[in-house]
Design an enzyme around this catalytic site. Structure first.
Site, PDB file in Angstrom:
ATOM      1  N   ARG A  36       0.878  -1.185   0.000  1.00  0.00           N
ATOM      2  CA  ARG A  36       0.000   0.000   0.000  1.00  0.00           C
ATOM      3  C   ARG A  36       0.900   1.214   0.000  1.00  0.00           C
ATOM      4  O   ARG A  36       1.702   1.413   0.922  1.00  0.00           O
ATOM      5  CB  ARG A  36      -0.913   0.002   1.225  1.00  0.00           C
ATOM      6  CG  ARG A  36      -1.575   1.345   1.450  1.00  0.00           C
ATOM      7  CD  ARG A  36      -2.685   1.315   2.468  1.00  0.00           C
ATOM      8  NE  ARG A  36      -3.866   0.652   1.941  1.00  0.00           N
ATOM      9  CZ  ARG A  36      -5.079   0.745   2.477  1.00  0.00           C
ATOM     10  NH1 ARG A  36      -5.270   1.473   3.564  1.00  0.00           N
ATOM     11  NH2 ARG A  36      -6.106   0.113   1.952  1.00  0.00           N
TER      12      ARG A  36
ATOM     13  N   HIS B 112      -7.462   0.706  -6.354  1.00  0.00           N
ATOM     14  CA  HIS B 112      -7.693  -0.116  -5.165  1.00  0.00           C
ATOM     15  C   HIS B 112      -8.345  -1.422  -5.641  1.00  0.00           C
ATOM     16  O   HIS B 112      -9.519  -1.705  -5.357  1.00  0.00           O
ATOM     17  CB  HIS B 112      -8.591   0.638  -4.187  1.00  0.00           C
ATOM     18  CG  HIS B 112      -8.514   0.127  -2.775  1.00  0.00           C
ATOM     19  ND1 HIS B 112      -7.734  -0.953  -2.403  1.00  0.00           N
ATOM     20  CD2 HIS B 112      -9.140   0.542  -1.632  1.00  0.00           C
ATOM     21  CE1 HIS B 112      -7.876  -1.168  -1.109  1.00  0.00           C
ATOM     22  NE2 HIS B 112      -8.711  -0.277  -0.623  1.00  0.00           N
TER      23      HIS B 112
ATOM     24  N   GLN C  94     -10.080  -3.993  -3.145  1.00  0.00           N
ATOM     25  CA  GLN C  94     -11.353  -3.492  -2.640  1.00  0.00           C
ATOM     26  C   GLN C  94     -12.451  -3.716  -3.674  1.00  0.00           C
ATOM     27  O   GLN C  94     -13.545  -4.190  -3.350  1.00  0.00           O
ATOM     28  CB  GLN C  94     -11.237  -1.998  -2.320  1.00  0.00           C
ATOM     29  CG  GLN C  94     -12.528  -1.365  -1.852  1.00  0.00           C
ATOM     30  CD  GLN C  94     -12.948  -1.855  -0.474  1.00  0.00           C
ATOM     31  OE1 GLN C  94     -12.182  -1.763   0.465  1.00  0.00           O
ATOM     32  NE2 GLN C  94     -14.166  -2.375  -0.355  1.00  0.00           N
TER      33      GLN C  94
ATOM     34  N   ASP D 192     -17.194   7.441  -1.557  1.00  0.00           N
ATOM     35  CA  ASP D 192     -15.918   7.343  -0.835  1.00  0.00           C
ATOM     36  C   ASP D 192     -15.612   8.732  -0.273  1.00  0.00           C
ATOM     37  O   ASP D 192     -16.254   9.720  -0.648  1.00  0.00           O
ATOM     38  CB  ASP D 192     -14.820   6.865  -1.809  1.00  0.00           C
ATOM     39  CG  ASP D 192     -13.487   6.576  -1.129  1.00  0.00           C
ATOM     40  OD1 ASP D 192     -13.458   6.425   0.113  1.00  0.00           O
ATOM     41  OD2 ASP D 192     -12.458   6.513  -1.834  1.00  0.00           O
TER      42      ASP D 192
ATOM     43  N   CYS E  73     -16.278   1.754   0.805  1.00  0.00           N
ATOM     44  CA  CYS E  73     -15.087   0.953   1.124  1.00  0.00           C
ATOM     45  C   CYS E  73     -14.640   1.142   2.566  1.00  0.00           C
ATOM     46  O   CYS E  73     -13.926   0.301   3.097  1.00  0.00           O
ATOM     47  CB  CYS E  73     -13.959   1.300   0.156  1.00  0.00           C
ATOM     48  SG  CYS E  73     -13.375   2.992   0.268  1.00  0.00           S
TER      49      CYS E  73
ATOM     50  N   ARG F   3     -13.595  -8.500   1.730  1.00  0.00           N
ATOM     51  CA  ARG F   3     -12.164  -8.255   1.478  1.00  0.00           C
ATOM     52  C   ARG F   3     -11.370  -9.519   1.798  1.00  0.00           C
ATOM     53  O   ARG F   3     -10.452  -9.905   1.070  1.00  0.00           O
ATOM     54  CB  ARG F   3     -11.651  -7.098   2.370  1.00  0.00           C
ATOM     55  CG  ARG F   3     -12.198  -5.714   2.040  1.00  0.00           C
ATOM     56  CD  ARG F   3     -11.701  -5.231   0.708  1.00  0.00           C
ATOM     57  NE  ARG F   3     -10.243  -5.177   0.625  1.00  0.00           N
ATOM     58  CZ  ARG F   3      -9.466  -4.194   1.105  1.00  0.00           C
ATOM     59  NH1 ARG F   3     -10.016  -3.143   1.672  1.00  0.00           N
ATOM     60  NH2 ARG F   3      -8.148  -4.222   0.952  1.00  0.00           N
TER      61      ARG F   3
HETATM   62  N1  NVA Z   1      -9.906   6.834  -1.390  1.00  0.00           N
HETATM   63  C1  NVA Z   1      -9.550   6.394  -0.064  1.00  0.00           C
HETATM   64  C2  NVA Z   1      -9.815   4.935   0.091  1.00  0.00           C
HETATM   65  C3  NVA Z   1      -9.485   4.377   1.452  1.00  0.00           C
HETATM   66  C4  NVA Z   1      -9.701   2.914   1.563  1.00  0.00           C
HETATM   67  C5  NVA Z   1      -8.088   6.713   0.199  1.00  0.00           C
HETATM   68  O1  NVA Z   1      -7.265   6.514  -0.709  1.00  0.00           O
HETATM   69  O2  NVA Z   1      -7.781   7.186   1.293  1.00  0.00           O
HETATM   70  N1   CP Z   2     -11.169  -0.009   2.578  1.00  0.00           N
HETATM   71  C1   CP Z   2      -9.882  -0.102   3.004  1.00  0.00           C
HETATM   72  O1   CP Z   2      -8.948  -0.319   2.223  1.00  0.00           O
HETATM   73  O2   CP Z   2      -9.730   0.030   4.342  1.00  0.00           O
HETATM   74  P1   CP Z   2      -8.359   0.258   5.137  1.00  0.00           P
HETATM   75  O3   CP Z   2      -7.816   1.599   4.711  1.00  0.00           O
HETATM   76  O4   CP Z   2      -8.748   0.211   6.574  1.00  0.00           O
HETATM   77  O5   CP Z   2      -7.392  -0.837   4.769  1.00  0.00           O
END
Ligand code: NVA
Ligand code: CP
Length: 307
Positions: A103, A130, A133, A222, A262, A290
């Site tokens: 990540r 993502h 997800q 989101d 998500c 997930r």
């Molecule tokens: N768009 C959000 C998704 C988090 C799971 C982010 O990148 O923070």
């Molecule tokens: N939806 C998601 O990826 O959650 P986290 O940021 O908690 O991993």
């Protein structure tokens, strides 16, 4: 299937369907106490350069349930944080582990990691995509609606990693996709270019949530400010005012329209507390899935009989 899961643009419709089918089987096995330790003796390295709850817990638990082991590497505490090149990290981890989940911020970093790693690399979120997800999202919609083809998926909000992956995943699975985002916050150009090449399912990018929500079978939203955009919070609150999933918006969708998020969710911003709670069952199914979807991905990429 390719060696890695870096973005849904790299997957065929058949690949996605296969992952979803294996994911359903993984869920069944887990719920029925059936042994499925296909990754016994294998290790997944998990690199996190951003926060996480779901991704970390579902990957780590998933590896354990598959008979393997997962190890957490914080971007800051590992040598990555001190500038060790990703090309070297890739080659080192390939000597110890059987897969890498990462990540991070830039999609290029994940692509470079995969290029230099001899083991599968899984994208656990970048600014661009993502994919894990959205595989769980597609699994959840299919579980609730029994099919994906011909349904209308609507996304309200920022043209971010979630929007990008939902557009690609939805269209590849034969869903019509409508996206509403304010000017200046469009999805990535590569994704919009992909949408133009799709024949069959319809794609639309509009400026009002109301236009996008008409006849939707599932509405996604989101956060307005993603990880790394905390400094733009005030600016984004202005830009996204009105881009909210609320009862009035839901009234425009199909009766029985699902809501997916998500998570984490910001009640009172992109979604009201009322809509969130009314659809909490579906939203937490999505979070649960997930685990099952990622177990399918790890099995298919890291298992002995890799297809
Ligand atoms: N768009 C959000 C998704 C988090 C799971 C982010 O990148 O923070
Ligand atoms: N939806 C998601 O990826 O959650 P986290 O940021 O908690 O991993």
């Amino acid at each position: 299937m390719k060696k890695d899961l870096l973005k849904l643009l790299d997957l065929s419709k058949e690949d996605i369907t296969k992952i979803l089918n294996v994911a359903d089987q993984m869920k069944y096995n887990q719920k029925h106490g059936l042994t499925h330790n296909y990754l016994a003796g294998k290790t997944l390295a998990m690199i996190f350069e951003k926060n996480s709850t779901r991704t970390r817990v579902s990957f780590e638990t998933g590896m354990y349930q598959l008979g393997g082991h997962a190890l957490f590497l914080s971007g800051k505490e590992s040598q990555i944080g001190r500038g060790e090149p990703i090309e070297d990290t890739a080659r080192v981890l390939s000597r110890y582990c059987d897969g890498i989940m990462i990540r991070t911020f830039g999609q290029e970093e994940v692509e470079t990691l995969a290029k230099y790693a001899s083991i599968p690399v899984i994208n656990g979120l970048t600014d661009f995509a993502h994919p894990c997800q959205v595989l769980a999202d597609l699994m959840t919609v299919r579980e609730h609606k029994t099919r994906l083809e011909g349904l209308k998926l609507c996304f309200i909000g920022d043209g971010n990693n979630m929007a990008n992956s939902l557009i690609v995943g939805g269209l590849k699975c034969g869903m019509d996709v409508s996206v509403a985002c304010p000017e200046g916050y469009d999805p990535d150009l590569k994704v919009l270019d992909f949408a133009k090449t799709v024949s069959g399912p319809k794609f639309s990018l509009v400026r009002t949530p109301q236009e996008a929500a008409v006849d939707a079978d599932v509405i996604f939203t989101d956060v307005w400010a993603s990880m790394g955009q905390e400094g733009e919070k005030a600016l984004r609150e202005k830009a996204f005012a009105g881009y909210q999933v609320n009862d009035a918006l839901m009234a425009l969708a199909h009766p029985g329209c699902m809501v997916q998020h998500c998570l984490p969710a910001h009640r009172g911003e992109e979604i009201t507390a009322e809509v969130f709670e009314a659809h909490a069952g579906e939203i937490f199914d999505e979070a649960e899935n997930r685990l099952h979807a990622q177990k399918a991905v790890m099995y298919l990429l890291m298992g002995e009989d890799r297809a």
